[in-house]
Design a protein around this motif. Structure first.
Motif, PDB file in Angstrom:
ATOM      1  N   SER A 171     -14.726  34.901 -28.215  1.00 32.36           N
ATOM      2  CA  SER A 171     -15.791  34.904 -29.215  1.00 32.36           C
ATOM      3  C   SER A 171     -16.740  36.064 -28.948  1.00 32.36           C
ATOM      4  CB  SER A 171     -16.554  33.572 -29.169  1.00 32.36           C
ATOM      5  OG  SER A 171     -17.657  33.596 -30.058  1.00 32.36           O
ATOM      6  N   ASP A 172     -17.220  36.657 -30.009  1.00 37.21           N
ATOM      7  CA  ASP A 172     -18.158  37.773 -29.870  1.00 37.21           C
ATOM      8  C   ASP A 172     -19.590  37.289 -29.692  1.00 37.21           C
ATOM      9  OD1 ASP A 172     -16.114  39.620 -30.188  1.00 37.21           O
ATOM     10  OD2 ASP A 172     -16.322  39.639 -32.377  1.00 37.21           O
ATOM     11  N   GLU A 173     -19.838  36.037 -30.055  1.00 34.62           N
ATOM     12  CA  GLU A 173     -21.187  35.497 -29.981  1.00 34.62           C
ATOM     13  C   GLU A 173     -21.233  34.288 -29.052  1.00 34.62           C
ATOM     14  OE1 GLU A 173     -22.646  34.627 -33.835  1.00 34.62           O
ATOM     15  OE2 GLU A 173     -22.486  36.695 -34.574  1.00 34.62           O
ATOM     16  N   VAL A 174     -22.360  34.138 -28.395  1.00 30.34           N
ATOM     17  CA  VAL A 174     -22.590  32.986 -27.529  1.00 30.34           C
ATOM     18  C   VAL A 174     -23.679  32.137 -28.155  1.00 30.34           C
ATOM     19  CG1 VAL A 174     -23.342  32.206 -25.266  1.00 30.34           C
ATOM     20  CG2 VAL A 174     -21.888  34.225 -25.450  1.00 30.34           C
ATOM     21  N   ASP A 175     -23.289  30.959 -28.594  1.00 28.91           N
ATOM     22  CA  ASP A 175     -24.229  30.064 -29.264  1.00 28.91           C
ATOM     23  C   ASP A 175     -24.887  29.143 -28.245  1.00 28.91           C
ATOM     24  OD1 ASP A 175     -25.592  28.605 -31.275  1.00 28.91           O
ATOM     25  OD2 ASP A 175     -23.991  27.101 -31.254  1.00 28.91           O
ATOM     26  N   ILE A 176     -26.211  29.251 -28.115  1.00 31.03           N
ATOM     27  CA  ILE A 176     -26.975  28.393 -27.213  1.00 31.03           C
ATOM     28  C   ILE A 176     -27.950  27.584 -28.057  1.00 31.03           C
ATOM     29  CG2 ILE A 176     -28.513  28.268 -25.228  1.00 31.03           C
ATOM     30  CD1 ILE A 176     -27.480  30.994 -24.354  1.00 31.03           C
ATOM     31  N   PRO A 177     -27.842  26.251 -28.060  1.00 29.34           N
ATOM     32  CA  PRO A 177     -28.760  25.444 -28.865  1.00 29.34           C
ATOM     33  C   PRO A 177     -30.220  25.668 -28.478  1.00 29.34           C
ATOM     34  CG  PRO A 177     -26.930  24.117 -28.043  1.00 29.34           C
ATOM     35  CD  PRO A 177     -26.857  25.431 -27.333  1.00 29.34           C
ATOM     36  N   GLU A 178     -31.101  25.507 -29.442  1.00 30.01           N
ATOM     37  CA  GLU A 178     -32.538  25.660 -29.188  1.00 30.01           C
ATOM     38  C   GLU A 178     -33.021  24.558 -28.249  1.00 30.01           C
ATOM     39  OE1 GLU A 178     -36.744  25.839 -31.730  1.00 30.01           O
ATOM     40  OE2 GLU A 178     -34.790  25.948 -32.755  1.00 30.01           O
ATOM     41  N   LYS A 179     -33.852  24.923 -27.301  1.00 28.59           N
ATOM     42  CA  LYS A 179     -34.286  23.983 -26.262  1.00 28.59           C
ATOM     43  C   LYS A 179     -35.750  23.581 -26.436  1.00 28.59           C
ATOM     44  CE  LYS A 179     -30.249  24.572 -24.412  1.00 28.59           C
ATOM     45  NZ  LYS A 179     -29.212  23.528 -24.505  1.00 28.59           N
ATOM     46  N   SER A 180     -36.000  22.280 -26.208  1.00 25.23           N
ATOM     47  CA  SER A 180     -37.369  21.770 -26.237  1.00 25.23           C
ATOM     48  C   SER A 180     -37.685  20.942 -24.997  1.00 25.23           C
ATOM     49  CB  SER A 180     -37.598  20.921 -27.487  1.00 25.23           C
ATOM     50  OG  SER A 180     -36.682  19.844 -27.541  1.00 25.23           O
ATOM     51  N   GLY A 181     -36.675  20.685 -24.163  1.00 26.89           N
ATOM     52  CA  GLY A 181     -36.875  19.915 -22.942  1.00 26.89           C
ATOM     53  C   GLY A 181     -36.218  20.601 -21.767  1.00 26.89           C
ATOM     54  N   LEU A 182     -36.483  20.110 -20.565  1.00 24.01           N
ATOM     55  CA  LEU A 182     -35.951  20.764 -19.364  1.00 24.01           C
ATOM     56  C   LEU A 182     -34.701  20.064 -18.830  1.00 24.01           C
ATOM     57  CD1 LEU A 182     -36.399  23.102 -17.423  1.00 24.01           C
ATOM     58  CD2 LEU A 182     -37.750  21.567 -15.978  1.00 24.01           C
ATOM     59  N   VAL A 183     -34.827  18.795 -18.432  1.00 25.44           N
ATOM     60  CA  VAL A 183     -33.708  18.100 -17.798  1.00 25.44           C
ATOM     61  C   VAL A 183     -33.520  16.730 -18.446  1.00 25.44           C
ATOM     62  CG1 VAL A 183     -32.700  17.276 -15.641  1.00 25.44           C
ATOM     63  CG2 VAL A 183     -34.273  19.235 -15.614  1.00 25.44           C
ATOM     64  N   SER A 184     -32.262  16.379 -18.713  1.00 28.27           N
ATOM     65  CA  SER A 184     -31.955  15.040 -19.234  1.00 28.27           C
ATOM     66  C   SER A 184     -30.826  14.415 -18.428  1.00 28.27           C
ATOM     67  CB  SER A 184     -31.571  15.099 -20.717  1.00 28.27           C
ATOM     68  OG  SER A 184     -30.309  15.728 -20.890  1.00 28.27           O
ATOM     69  N   TRP A 185     -30.709  13.114 -18.573  1.00 27.08           N
ATOM     70  CA  TRP A 185     -29.651  12.346 -17.896  1.00 27.08           C
ATOM     71  C   TRP A 185     -29.357  11.115 -18.738  1.00 27.08           C
ATOM     72  CZ3 TRP A 185     -30.172   8.779 -13.049  1.00 27.08           C
ATOM     73  CH2 TRP A 185     -28.899   8.533 -12.503  1.00 27.08           C
ATOM     74  N   VAL A 186     -28.097  10.845 -18.979  1.00 27.64           N
ATOM     75  CA  VAL A 186     -27.671   9.639 -19.685  1.00 27.64           C
ATOM     76  C   VAL A 186     -26.912   8.773 -18.695  1.00 27.64           C
ATOM     77  CG1 VAL A 186     -26.314   8.690 -21.580  1.00 27.64           C
ATOM     78  CG2 VAL A 186     -27.516  10.870 -21.880  1.00 27.64           C
ATOM     79  N   ILE A 187     -27.369   7.548 -18.516  1.00 31.60           N
ATOM     80  CA  ILE A 187     -26.792   6.666 -17.508  1.00 31.60           C
ATOM     81  C   ILE A 187     -26.720   5.236 -18.063  1.00 31.60           C
ATOM     82  CG2 ILE A 187     -29.102   6.469 -16.472  1.00 31.60           C
ATOM     83  CD1 ILE A 187     -25.779   6.172 -14.561  1.00 31.60           C
ATOM     84  N   SER A 188     -25.542   4.647 -17.948  1.00 26.36           N
ATOM     85  CA  SER A 188     -25.354   3.277 -18.432  1.00 26.36           C
ATOM     86  C   SER A 188     -25.310   2.267 -17.297  1.00 26.36           C
ATOM     87  CB  SER A 188     -24.057   3.182 -19.253  1.00 26.36           C
ATOM     88  OG  SER A 188     -24.136   3.985 -20.408  1.00 26.36           O
ATOM     89  N   HIS A 189     -24.719   2.661 -16.178  1.00 25.64           N
ATOM     90  CA  HIS A 189     -24.579   1.738 -15.038  1.00 25.64           C
ATOM     91  C   HIS A 189     -25.317   2.323 -13.835  1.00 25.64           C
ATOM     92  CE1 HIS A 189     -21.627  -0.477 -17.377  1.00 25.64           C
ATOM     93  NE2 HIS A 189     -21.005   0.667 -17.622  1.00 25.64           N
ATOM     94  N   LEU A 236     -27.958  16.409 -15.946  1.00 28.60           N
ATOM     95  CA  LEU A 236     -27.514  15.922 -14.645  1.00 28.60           C
ATOM     96  C   LEU A 236     -26.120  15.293 -14.791  1.00 28.60           C
ATOM     97  CD1 LEU A 236     -30.778  14.260 -13.247  1.00 28.60           C
ATOM     98  CD2 LEU A 236     -30.012  16.649 -13.099  1.00 28.60           C
ATOM     99  N   ALA A 237     -25.111  16.076 -14.501  1.00 28.25           N
ATOM    100  CA  ALA A 237     -23.727  15.600 -14.577  1.00 28.25           C
ATOM    101  C   ALA A 237     -23.351  14.998 -13.233  1.00 28.25           C
ATOM    102  CB  ALA A 237     -22.788  16.739 -14.960  1.00 28.25           C
ATOM    103  N   PHE A 238     -23.948  13.863 -12.924  1.00 26.29           N
ATOM    104  CA  PHE A 238     -23.756  13.196 -11.643  1.00 26.29           C
ATOM    105  C   PHE A 238     -22.632  12.164 -11.770  1.00 26.29           C
ATOM    106  CE2 PHE A 238     -28.444  13.701 -10.083  1.00 26.29           C
ATOM    107  CZ  PHE A 238     -28.276  15.081 -10.094  1.00 26.29           C
ATOM    108  N   GLU A 239     -21.575  12.307 -10.975  1.00 21.36           N
ATOM    109  CA  GLU A 239     -20.478  11.351 -11.000  1.00 21.36           C
ATOM    110  C   GLU A 239     -20.865  10.085 -10.236  1.00 21.36           C
ATOM    111  OE1 GLU A 239     -18.203  11.803 -12.953  1.00 21.36           O
ATOM    112  OE2 GLU A 239     -18.090  13.974 -13.259  1.00 21.36           O
ATOM    113  N   ASN A 240     -20.236   8.970 -10.602  1.00 16.10           N
ATOM    114  CA  ASN A 240     -20.593   7.703  -9.948  1.00 16.10           C
ATOM    115  C   ASN A 240     -20.068   7.609  -8.527  1.00 16.10           C
ATOM    116  OD1 ASN A 240     -17.838   6.883 -10.114  1.00 16.10           O
ATOM    117  ND2 ASN A 240     -18.176   6.016 -12.141  1.00 16.10           N
ATOM    118  N   SER A 241     -19.140   8.503  -8.169  1.00 13.14           N
ATOM    119  CA  SER A 241     -18.617   8.565  -6.806  1.00 13.14           C
ATOM    120  C   SER A 241     -17.998   9.941  -6.607  1.00 13.14           C
ATOM    121  CB  SER A 241     -17.591   7.450  -6.548  1.00 13.14           C
ATOM    122  OG  SER A 241     -16.618   7.414  -7.577  1.00 13.14           O
ATOM    123  N   VAL A 242     -17.836  10.329  -5.370  1.00 14.38           N
ATOM    124  CA  VAL A 242     -17.377  11.679  -5.052  1.00 14.38           C
ATOM    125  C   VAL A 242     -15.934  11.627  -4.556  1.00 14.38           C
ATOM    126  CG1 VAL A 242     -17.768  13.707  -3.610  1.00 14.38           C
ATOM    127  CG2 VAL A 242     -19.722  12.401  -4.497  1.00 14.38           C
TER     128      VAL A 242
END
Length: 352
Positions: A171-189, A236-242
């Motif tokens: 690709s000739d272009e790099v699309d970076i979404p507009e940012k309004s926050g710094l760090v996020s994390w989605v966690i269910s368990h 934060l792409a944190f795995e539940n175990s290593v």
């Protein structure tokens, strides 16, 4: 970094034909080829099957993945992957005719199903399937000496089914979404004893992390997930175990596909770099302390930040989240899978 990384390659097999100068000679040759192909097809042969059925490889899915039924009507492997001659079925009445039977460890572990006492014919192969990490796969010793092939996220599995990969797409272009926050994390368990939970708590002392998911009583609808994460610079792409090769949708979907730079916690950096470029992510092990990591994120300038997205000039994210597509991979791999193989210790292999 190699391209493709041995991920499910849904490609249609191609065949070549020899052109003869004389029509009669061509007809004779084609007849001979047909007889030879019939002979070569004998490894798929099952005495209990009819001649018509021998034209397809039958894969019996013994347990629905996590109990969720799949739509296997029509010819899903031909539709999804351009693979012909691959029959997927959930009908256990066809057990005696199946060439391959797949058992999902989640169902075995929770005693939701039990394999048959024996195989109906020596040529039938049993596949042990798991997308969970070794830390969340119990009772493995119970299945020693039972399975012929493994089907997991591990690259050394007989059938490799990663959560995602980068595929070549310049690709000739790099699309970076507009940012309004710094760090996020989605966690269910969320469990406070997990390594990722401890790291999150320490990081939160120095930097604000917006947490979503059932664990924080801020669930995101499926359509809301990527748009929400995309507004943040880091995820934060944190795995539940290593564990080796255990790199899940937290990296592929929640980070890279969403357009947020992944801060990863999982296997070593070298393992991640077997899947993605080294300048596409931040590894927590790169820092001497959690405070150093927080300072790095807080002081990131725009020029440095944009360099994390250089991979987009050459690659695109491909997710492997379709269960029918995963099962079709069995037929794709079948000709090269080892014969006479048995896992005498699943636990030893999976924890290695």
């Amino acid at each position: 970094m190699s391209k493709g990384m041995g991920a499910p390659a849904c490609t249609m097999a191609s065949y070549s034909m020899i052109t003869m100068k004389k029509f009669a000679g061509a007809m004779f040759l084609l007849g001979a080829v047909f007889l030879n192909l019939t002979f070569l097809a004998q490894p798929f042969h099952n005495p209990s099957r009819t001649q018509a059925q021998n034209r397809s490889l039958m894969v019996l899915i013994w347990d629905w993945p996590y109990g969720h039924a799949l739509n296997l009507t029509g010819d899903p492997c031909a539709t999804l992957c351009s693979i012909k001659g691959c029959q997927l079925t959930w009908n256990r009445n066809l057990y005696n005719q199946a060439d391959v039977v797949v058992f999902h460890h989640w169902a075995l572990q929770h005693r939701r199903s039990r394999p048959p006492a024996s195989k109906p014919h020596p040529g039938q192969k049993w596949v042990w399937l798991s997308l969970e990490s070794p830390s969340h796969s119990n009772d493995l010793a119970r299945w020693d000496g039972v399975f012929n092939w493994t089907m997991t996220f591990r690259r050394d599995s007989d059938i490799f089914i990663p959560y995602g990969e980068l595929v070549a797409q310049p690709s000739d272009e790099v699309d970076i979404p507009e940012k309004s926050g710094l760090v996020s994390w989605v966690i269910s368990h969320y469990h406070h004893t997990q390594q990722r939970a401890q790291l999150f708590r320490n990081l939160s002392k120095y930097i604000k992390v917006d947490v979503y998911g059932r664990a924080n009583k801020k669930p995101l609808c499926p359509a809301c997930l990527l748009p929400t994460i995309s507004k943040y610079k880091f995820y934060l792409a944190f795995e539940n175990s290593v564990h080796r090769d255990y790199i899940t949708e937290k990296l592929w979907r929640n980070s890279l596909l969403a357009g947020s730079v992944p801060v990863v916690m999982g296997p070593p950096r070298a393992n991640y770099q077997q899947f993605i470029p080294g300048d596409a992510f931040i590894h927590v092990d790169d820092f001497g302390s959690v405070k150093e990591l927080a300072d790095f994120l807080l002081t990131m300038n725009e020029s440095r930040y944009q360099r994390f997205f250089e991979w987009k000039r050459s690659f695109a994210v491909k997710l492997y989240d379709s269960w029918p597509e995963r099962f079709c991979t069995i037929c794709q791999c079948f000709p090269s899978l080892p014969q006479g193989k048995v896992y005498h210790s699943l636990e030893k292999w999976f924890w290695s």
